[in-house]
Write an enzyme that holds these catalytic residues in place. Structure first.
Site, short mmCIF file in Angstrom:
data_model
loop_
_atom_site.label_atom_id
_atom_site.label_comp_id
_atom_site.label_asym_id
_atom_site.label_seq_id
_atom_site.Cartn_x
_atom_site.Cartn_y
_atom_site.Cartn_z
N HIS A 184 3.22 -10.00 -10.02
CA HIS A 184 3.33 -8.83 -10.89
C HIS A 184 4.78 -8.64 -11.32
O HIS A 184 5.69 -9.28 -10.79
CB HIS A 184 2.84 -7.57 -10.17
CG HIS A 184 3.73 -7.18 -9.00
ND1 HIS A 184 3.71 -7.86 -7.80
CD2 HIS A 184 4.67 -6.22 -8.88
CE1 HIS A 184 4.60 -7.32 -6.98
NE2 HIS A 184 5.21 -6.33 -7.61
N HIS A 219 6.93 -11.50 -9.72
CA HIS A 219 7.26 -11.72 -8.31
C HIS A 219 6.07 -11.29 -7.46
O HIS A 219 5.15 -10.64 -7.96
CB HIS A 219 8.53 -10.96 -7.91
CG HIS A 219 8.38 -9.47 -8.02
ND1 HIS A 219 8.53 -8.79 -9.21
CD2 HIS A 219 8.07 -8.51 -7.09
CE1 HIS A 219 8.34 -7.50 -9.01
NE2 HIS A 219 8.04 -7.29 -7.74
C1 OGA Z 1 8.37 -4.82 -4.67
C2 OGA Z 1 7.61 -6.00 -4.21
C3 OGA Z 1 7.37 -7.65 -2.49
C4 OGA Z 1 7.90 -7.86 -1.12
O1 OGA Z 1 9.02 -4.20 -3.85
O2 OGA Z 1 8.34 -4.54 -5.87
O3 OGA Z 1 6.85 -6.52 -4.98
O4 OGA Z 1 8.08 -9.02 -0.74
N1 OGA Z 1 7.85 -6.43 -2.99
O5 OGA Z 1 8.13 -6.86 -0.44
MN MN Z 2 7.05 -5.54 -6.99
#
Ligand code: OGA
Ligand code: MN
Length: 282
Positions: A104, A255
């Site tokens: 996302h 990510h």
């Molecule tokens: C965020 C996210 C992923 C993680 O904080 O936006 O997608 O690895 N985190 O904590």
């Molecule tokens: Mn995120």
């Protein structure tokens, strides 16, 4: 201060050293940091020590901060800080545990999505709990010209609840109270306001469909684009150390988290989300 920027992969991510983010950064230093972010899409700082105020002050240099829709995860007294945590207090995790276990970009379900996010790792697992990043600019640039042309005029629907109602990874998406945000529409390809690069702007978590094609075409096209964006050979995998601050550009990447660590291992982080005041929103 003289900062050094060292790329981590040829496609995205750089480590930035020689800066203490808790100090007041002069404009030249901040501009060098922003340039590194625009160029590499994700930048990593090690060995930082940031109070909530310091994290907010640093984050605000990039732009106004946004408040996350999941209110119970916000830090008391600091609604700009969204907590990612599996550390329990009175039997309840102090923030979101297992946040974002699907590809996302943050807050694309908002009418004005975010420019970037800053994530500060306070306690991290010895092993596991990495975060994965993939460039949506590189993804667009490596499509054929006919495919690029077709995508240019398209729009897509984004919905917060989409990430929680089943799909590729239902285990990570169950049980959230989420009718709160209505769907929004965004272009499938956006031009990055600082780099000028064209970036794909759909994601597995929040994008429900591409509007101008048939439902079956939308499913096939999104499956292709999501797979193309996140091929193993283009992914940067961040292995956290305590004190890491990772800043990423939500305009230029997707990510995801990886929930592979045991519940005994603490993972406790503070995140801010920066508003995008430059990209034209529809
Ligand atoms: C965020 C996210 C992923 C993680 O904080 O936006 O997608 O690895 N985190 O904590
Ligand atoms: Mn995120």
């Amino acid at each position: 201060m003289s900062i050094q920027v060292s790329p981590v992969t040829p496609i995205l991510a750089a480590e930035v050293s020689g800066v203490d983010l808790s100090s007041a950064l002069d404009d030249a230093t901040f501009n060098a940091i922003n340039d590194a972010l625009v160029k590499h899409s994700v930048i990593v700082f090690h060995d930082q020590d940031l109070s909530p105020e310091a994290l907010i002050d640093f984050s605000r240099r990039f732009g106004p901060l946004m408040e996350h829709v999941l209110k119970e995860a916000l830090l008391e007294g600091y609604p700009e800080i969204y907590r990612l945590s599996n550390v329990k207090k009175d039997g309840k995790p102090q923030g979101r545990s297992n946040a974002g276990q699907y590809w996302h970009s943050d807050l694309t379900y908002e009418p004005n999505p975010s420019m970037g996010s800053v994530l500060y790792g306070i306690e991290v697992p010895d092993v596991g709990g990495d975060t994965l990043f993939a460039s949506t600019a590189h993804a667009f640039e490596t499509l054929s010209a006919p495919m690029q042309d077709m995508l240019q005029g398209l729009s897509a629907e984004h919905l917060f609840a989409h990430a929680f109602r089943g799909g590729a990874n239902p285990a990570a998406r169950k049980g959230d109270p989420l009718a709160e945000r209505p769907e929004v529409q965004h272009p499938v390809v956006r031009t990055h306001p600082e780099s000028g690069r064209q970036c794909l702007f759909i994601n597995d978590g929040f994008t429900v469909k591409i509007n101008e094609v048939t439902p079956v075409e939308s499913i096939a096209l999104m499956a292709f684009l999501n797979a193309h964006m996140t091929k193993p050979e283009v992914v940067y995998r961040h292995k956290w150390r305590p004190g890491d601050v990772v800043v990423w550009d939500n305009r230029a990447l997707v990510h995801r988290g990886v929930g592979d660590y045991s519940g005994e291992q603490h993972r406790h982080m503070h995140r801010t989300t920066i508003e995008d005041t430059a990209t034209a929103h529809h």
